[in-house]
Design a protein around this motif. Structure first.
Motif, short mmCIF file in Angstrom:
data_model
loop_
_atom_site.label_atom_id
_atom_site.label_comp_id
_atom_site.label_asym_id
_atom_site.label_seq_id
_atom_site.Cartn_x
_atom_site.Cartn_y
_atom_site.Cartn_z
N MET A 48 14.60 5.34 6.56
CA MET A 48 13.15 5.70 6.76
C MET A 48 12.81 7.01 7.14
N LYS A 49 11.81 7.58 6.75
CA LYS A 49 11.59 8.81 7.55
C LYS A 49 10.29 8.90 8.41
N ILE A 50 10.10 9.91 9.04
CA ILE A 50 8.89 10.01 9.92
C ILE A 50 7.49 10.39 9.05
N ASP A 51 6.61 9.56 8.59
CA ASP A 51 5.59 9.90 7.82
C ASP A 51 4.47 10.34 8.75
N VAL A 86 3.77 6.30 15.73
CA VAL A 86 4.70 6.82 14.94
C VAL A 86 4.60 5.89 13.65
N GLN A 87 4.29 6.32 12.58
CA GLN A 87 4.59 5.43 11.37
C GLN A 87 5.87 5.97 10.48
N ALA A 88 6.76 5.23 10.22
CA ALA A 88 8.00 5.50 9.56
C ALA A 88 8.32 4.61 8.61
N LEU A 148 14.79 8.80 10.10
CA LEU A 148 15.03 7.92 11.25
C LEU A 148 15.62 6.56 11.05
N ASN A 149 16.89 6.80 10.86
CA ASN A 149 17.88 5.59 10.58
C ASN A 149 18.64 5.01 11.86
N LEU A 195 9.49 6.37 18.74
CA LEU A 195 10.60 6.45 17.66
C LEU A 195 11.61 5.43 17.93
#
Lengths: 393, 393
Positions: free
Chosen positions: A1-4, A31-33, A74-75, A108
């Motif tokens: 996923m990535k930091i949206d 944080v939304q990911a 972000l994995n 995070l």
């Protein structure tokens, strides 16, 4: 996923006083990911942090914090370390950046823990969490009688350790201060741990602080906290050399891991107190915990606010059974209490454990927080750089 | 007189790049006290500094900088020291406060000097100012040939000392870096001073930095600047122990006097470089200069921007004839050049002197700055906390 997405929610009590009570406001970070949401908190000025997140770039080493965060993958934990290094370099000359990033970094870890189905302390390398002795952290009373009553209240609430700080300590005579220490010991009884927080009142004046040592020794105080400015290493070291029984404690002002390592290596503190919401988050806090273990110094959380912050600040030393004492906000504001649905409660022996579950395992009470939300709007050259989001339903 | 008003002017070039060129924007500060006006500059993120000046109080130790400044008496240097101590205590938990206050503090000295008819260095305790050897401070070229050409240009402009920094240094091989050092020496000739600035590129990696020492020694480099993170004292000390001829330099990241003292006492730097626009102003910078003298360390200004900042940053060691070298921005932006009417120019021997006159003796060119001005507006809970003032005519 990535930091949206990264959102900041500036929350405050209706009235803010000059008391040294850091729970009067809060900067909550979401944080939304991908499909995961993480929450964190900056223990810092909300407006200054928000401005540091969105400020226009000044040059290559003074960029807004957002630039090193948004869109990043972000994995696994190494992603968080990489983002942290980017903030460190790209925002080198943006002093507030460490405070701003702290809440983001915590969020995070929360999001990553939820994704991986693991508590944060396991992602940090601990197999399990050890119980901690909660110390009731509060401000001194205005009089010794008030301090004694506060100590009794803490003892009656089941606490076996208490800390008093700030208010008049160090501002009056040595005898006045001693009377408060005696009162704290009287209220807690002879078995409890008593800790004293000077709130930087002696600046760099080693002699003034040293005059307080005999009373601290006489009443069996475990540590004297923040006698000096956060980076006055020479003063810390000099007082440590002069204290036979009372340990020096400090570190809440540290905004980087090296700064905390300096307090251990050169300031000779016996207790290093780290606020994950200021030092840059859980990664740097864990580095400090590792160094503390190596140097025989005790790591302690610094937390005077919400239980989201409390869970976060314990994770970096959760697995260190010998680092047994933990700061516990005894009389936080209604805002700090309302911030989470669940709370970390001491058991009958005054011990606390981290909540069970992935991430930080705390549920933010967004509905309860709505009355505390303060709208922020920042515009530069006619362009809106920040406008508060609504709290999610 | 008392401090009636503090204004911030956020100035920026039309296009900001990721170059490590700190002169691309500026935060100009004007203090009005009675009939006197003082000017200063924060070497910092303009928006973050403005937010820290006006932010709502979080608690007693996290107050906006404005609260400790506005309305205070300003009649002699002790007033500035008192205001500084108030900011230090009242804004203890507001990390950006030191950067914000730096520009204000400089402006306070300027206003006070004008009122008392004295140059600031005399108010700081020096009888006279000594000439300084200006070193042309600039970024490395992208190739050794470019670096050599830049060095030649500096030599032809009359400079007898040069500093190169950032860009690719420390990012490629040890041989690549050595080629740039050789080029810098070739361009400047054998007599000139050559200084190298690593821009924190090695973070805390002592081995990586140590590999660069042989080339620095071979080409007679006077100092290696900022090899590490600003507060990585252990790394600084370890590299200093391993360097036979090249001194360590650092300090531009210091945001308090104790932090700079730590770099001297524990980081073992030979050159302590202080930016008055970051450390909290001229008072803390003078404290560092005094400590440098006592410890046999050389004090140097850090200045990469305007000549207002240059005058300010030299005042704290103006009278120290043995601390002879001074950073001089060689290729600043048009904004930085336009910021003042008068400029500090090297003589035929590459030496500079402070301008003659009360305060900082620099005239801000308000008319020329109008095109660079960026409007800022900050509102919290519907209340406007900051709206840019117009530049005076």
């Amino acid at each position: 996923m990535k930091i949206d997405n990264v959102d900041f929610f500036y929350l405050a009590m209706p009235k803010i006083t000059t008391d040294a009570d850091g729970s009067q406001d809060a900067l909550l970070v979401r944080v939304q990911a991908g499909s995961h949401v993480g929450w964190g908190e900056c223990e810092a000025s909300p407006l200054a942090c928000i401005a540091s997140y969105v400020c226009p770039m000044s040059h290559g080493a003074c960029r807004p914090v957002a630039e090193s965060v948004l869109g990043q993958p972000l994995n696994d934990p190494s992603d968080i370390a990489r983002i942290r290094a980017a903030v460190q370099f790209n925002s080198m000359d943006l002093l507030q950046a460490a405070h701003t990033f702290s809440g983001i970094e915590i969020a995070l870890w929360d999001a990553l823990g939820k994704r991986l189905g693991e508590p944060v302390y396991r992602l940090l390398g601990y197999k399990s969490d050890a119980p901690k002795l909660a110390y009731a952290s509060q401000l001194f009373g205005n009089t010794p009688a008030e301090t004694e009553a506060k100590a009794k209240a803490a003892r009656e609430a089941g606490f076996r350790a208490v800390k008093f700080g700030w208010v008049n300590y160090g501002r009056g005579s040595v005898a006045d201060d001693a009377a408060h220490i005696e009162a704290a010991r009287a209220g807690m009884g002879s078995e409890a741990e008593v800790l004293i927080d000077a709130g930087q009142i002696f600046a760099q004046d080693v002699e003034a602080a040293a005059k307080r040592l005999p009373a601290l020794e006489r009443f069996g105080v475990l540590w004297l906290e923040e006698p000096f400015l956060a980076d006055a290493l020479a003063a810390y070291g000099a007082l440590a050399d002069r204290s036979r029984k009372v340990g020096m404690a400090g570190g809440e002002g540290c905004h980087s891991a090296p700064m905390a390592l300096n307090l251990i290596d050169f300031g000779k503190v016996g207790f290093i107190q780290i606020d994950a919401g200021r030092i840059g988050g859980l990664g740097p806090a864990k580095e400090v915990a590792d160094h503390a273990v190596a140097k025989g110094v005790t790591f302690v959380n610094h937390t005077f606010t919400s239980h989201l912050a409390l869970s976060a600040s314990i994770q970096p030393y959760a697995g260190l059974a010998d680092h047994r004492i933990a700061e516990y906000p005894f009389a936080p504001s209604a805002l700090a209490r309302d911030l989470t649905v669940n709370h970390i409660m001491p058991d009958k022996d005054g011990m606390i454990r981290l909540p069970d579950g992935p991430g930080l395992a705390m549920t933010v009470n967004t509905a309860a927080l709505r009355p505390y939300l303060k709208d922020v709007e920042i515009a530069v050259a006619g362009r809106t750089l920040f406008r508060s989001s609504a709290l999610p339903v």
